[in-house]
Design a protein around this motif. Sequence first.
Motif, short mmCIF file in Angstrom:
data_model
loop_
_atom_site.label_atom_id
_atom_site.label_comp_id
_atom_site.label_asym_id
_atom_site.label_seq_id
_atom_site.Cartn_x
_atom_site.Cartn_y
_atom_site.Cartn_z
N GLY A 26 0.84 -1.18 0.00
CA GLY A 26 0.00 0.00 0.00
C GLY A 26 0.88 1.24 0.00
O GLY A 26 2.10 1.15 -0.19
N PRO A 27 0.29 2.44 0.23
CA PRO A 27 1.09 3.67 0.23
C PRO A 27 2.27 3.63 1.20
O PRO A 27 3.37 4.09 0.86
CB PRO A 27 0.08 4.73 0.63
CG PRO A 27 -1.22 4.21 0.11
CD PRO A 27 -1.15 2.72 0.33
N GLY A 55 -3.21 -0.89 -1.95
CA GLY A 55 -4.12 -1.08 -0.82
C GLY A 55 -5.45 -0.40 -1.08
O GLY A 55 -6.02 -0.52 -2.16
N ILE A 56 -5.93 0.36 -0.10
CA ILE A 56 -7.19 1.07 -0.28
C ILE A 56 -7.03 2.22 -1.28
O ILE A 56 -8.01 2.77 -1.77
CB ILE A 56 -7.70 1.60 1.07
CG1 ILE A 56 -9.19 1.95 0.97
CG2 ILE A 56 -6.90 2.76 1.58
CD1 ILE A 56 -9.83 2.31 2.29
N HIS A 72 -9.63 9.63 -3.37
CA HIS A 72 -8.35 10.06 -2.80
C HIS A 72 -7.90 11.37 -3.43
O HIS A 72 -7.41 11.40 -4.56
CB HIS A 72 -7.28 8.99 -3.00
CG HIS A 72 -7.53 7.74 -2.24
ND1 HIS A 72 -8.36 6.75 -2.70
CD2 HIS A 72 -7.09 7.34 -1.02
CE1 HIS A 72 -8.41 5.78 -1.80
NE2 HIS A 72 -7.66 6.11 -0.78
N ARG A 73 -8.12 12.46 -2.71
CA ARG A 73 -7.61 13.75 -3.16
C ARG A 73 -6.13 13.84 -2.80
O ARG A 73 -5.75 13.55 -1.67
CB ARG A 73 -8.40 14.88 -2.51
CG ARG A 73 -9.87 14.86 -2.89
CD ARG A 73 -10.60 16.07 -2.30
NE ARG A 73 -11.99 16.05 -2.72
CZ ARG A 73 -13.03 15.86 -1.91
NH1 ARG A 73 -12.81 15.67 -0.62
NH2 ARG A 73 -14.25 15.86 -2.37
N PHE A 74 -5.30 14.23 -3.75
CA PHE A 74 -3.87 14.32 -3.50
C PHE A 74 -3.54 15.73 -3.00
O PHE A 74 -3.23 16.64 -3.76
CB PHE A 74 -3.09 13.98 -4.77
CG PHE A 74 -2.94 12.50 -4.98
CD1 PHE A 74 -1.72 11.86 -4.82
CD2 PHE A 74 -4.05 11.73 -5.30
CE1 PHE A 74 -1.60 10.49 -4.99
CE2 PHE A 74 -3.94 10.36 -5.47
CZ PHE A 74 -2.71 9.74 -5.32
N ASN A 454 -4.80 9.30 6.80
CA ASN A 454 -4.97 9.55 5.38
C ASN A 454 -3.76 9.00 4.63
O ASN A 454 -2.76 8.58 5.23
CB ASN A 454 -5.11 11.05 5.11
CG ASN A 454 -6.47 11.58 5.51
OD1 ASN A 454 -7.50 11.02 5.14
ND2 ASN A 454 -6.49 12.66 6.27
N GLN A 455 -3.84 9.04 3.30
CA GLN A 455 -2.76 8.51 2.48
C GLN A 455 -1.43 9.19 2.79
O GLN A 455 -0.39 8.53 2.90
CB GLN A 455 -3.12 8.72 1.00
CG GLN A 455 -2.08 8.25 0.02
CD GLN A 455 -2.53 8.41 -1.42
OE1 GLN A 455 -2.41 7.51 -2.22
NE2 GLN A 455 -3.07 9.57 -1.77
N ASP A 456 -1.43 10.52 2.95
CA ASP A 456 -0.17 11.21 3.20
C ASP A 456 0.35 10.93 4.61
O ASP A 456 1.57 10.88 4.84
CB ASP A 456 -0.29 12.71 2.94
CG ASP A 456 -1.30 13.40 3.83
OD1 ASP A 456 -2.28 12.75 4.23
OD2 ASP A 456 -1.13 14.61 4.10
#
Length: 540
Positions: A26-27, A55-56, A72-74, A454-456
């Motif tokens: 994942g990330p 992943g998600i 997913h907003r970057f 979150n992703q970050d």
Amino acid sequence: MAFEQADIGGTAGGERRADVAIIGAGPAGLTAGYLLAKAGKSVVIIEQDETYVGGISRTVEHEGYRFDIGGHRFFSKSAAVVDLWNEILPDDFIERPRMSRIYYEGKFYSYPLRAFEALRNLGLLRSAHCMASYAWFKLFPKKDVKSFEDWTINQFGQKLYSIFFKTYTEKVWGMPCNEMSADWAAQRIKGLSLWSAVVDGLKRSLGLNKKPNDGMQAKTLLENFRYPRLGPGMMWEAARDKIEAMGGTVLMGHSLKQLSADGRGGWRMSATTADGEVVIAADHAISSAPMRELGRRLHPLPDTGLNAAELNYRDFLTVALMVEGEDLFPDNWIYIHDSKVQVGRVQNFRSWSPELIPDEDMACIGLEYFCFEGDGLWDMEDAALVDLATVEMKTLGLLDPARVKGGVVVRQPKAYPVYDEDYAANVEAMRRELEHRHPTLHLVGRNGMHRYNNQDHAMMTAMLTVENILAGERVYDTWCVNEDAEYHEAGDEGAERALPRREVSEDQAAALASLRDVPERVKPAAETNVAAGADTRKVA
């Protein structure tokens, strides 16, 4: 432990060798793998999915249609994260407008909620009911405020609470609002004042106030965001390719069987595949696997294994419908605050990126259902779920079923770590034991740390872990990422350049923040006081 450069293609006694073995692509896992490989370290990453990395944050493809699992907003306040996104995917970001609204009984409401607009949309009689309910609870508030329900009713009245807070919140988290903590409600809904919205609306109607307020005191959310043109999976597919180009290995379709301490500070990781079993020997191990699953597969079993076994997760599934004709709405997604249907959120994939849809004469929407793995929704046949989604869109008045030309279901287990009564103590027990007994085992990411990152945030935990591994000591405290309660999408992108070291300033801790997005259950007062006195920011 000193590093010795290992040939990942070589074996010793049937084992692969690597400097670092990583669980999960994942990330977090791919960020760690990329940075370690870039630093000249050999890495092996195992991923149980046979097809997709991310992943998600993966992007699933079906007959040319691409689906973002969750949206997913970057955007990140961390310059380090933004720089890494640009480094991995330099030429494939597009700028997209941000639009999310609430849908209730055939009308759309701004998100975040604008109180005066909401009252106007509800109509005279219902607005009068809402205002009467609001006035009643301002005059006679609940005195013993423990739950999300108590706090929100005191702030907005019973009627507005039932319309805009209760239904959607319970859909997402699968527990009653009267069992969620009031503290979470106060963080979640800060900045919205119904009274100031009404006063502002009256002033504007009389021409006394030209500046709109709508009762919102909080910062405005970002109006645009960047997004990979083929979905978030594009980022993580690029990371995988770069890792492999630098000599690293990503093994798809490999599920963790056991992670064993080798008695010398290193690790032996065994993974099962369709063809048998693979063993990787490494100096360090990084795990983004769910903490509960890791606890079951560690050898020797940790003393806190029972704590890890008690950790719970919320799951969800997406039903993507391919629809003939133009897009149904311009939003990235819509929150469904309607008790007549089970769907919680509806995405419009073209609004994320036109390139996700292969046919310009078709639209594609994704209905998200929040559930628990093994319940009625999760176990429903795919065809029945497509039928359910079609019927619910008709019920909401958003779709003519005759326009639906196909559908597909994507299930996402363990999407949200659950913050129940005992989760904090269980996570802390597991963390303390592993840090004391196994300093070369590192937990990263949302499920690896059982934190609603979150992703970050997940990337940052991996970035700091890599710095610790390369330094040979715990220079950075990865558990300080995502401790603040400031809204994640408020503020400037890339504005925060500091990394959280042993002593963490308030500004550094606020660099990445969305912890408030997860509710905790109501706790007895004595237990709450104990928890409030805990301070785990400093490295032990």
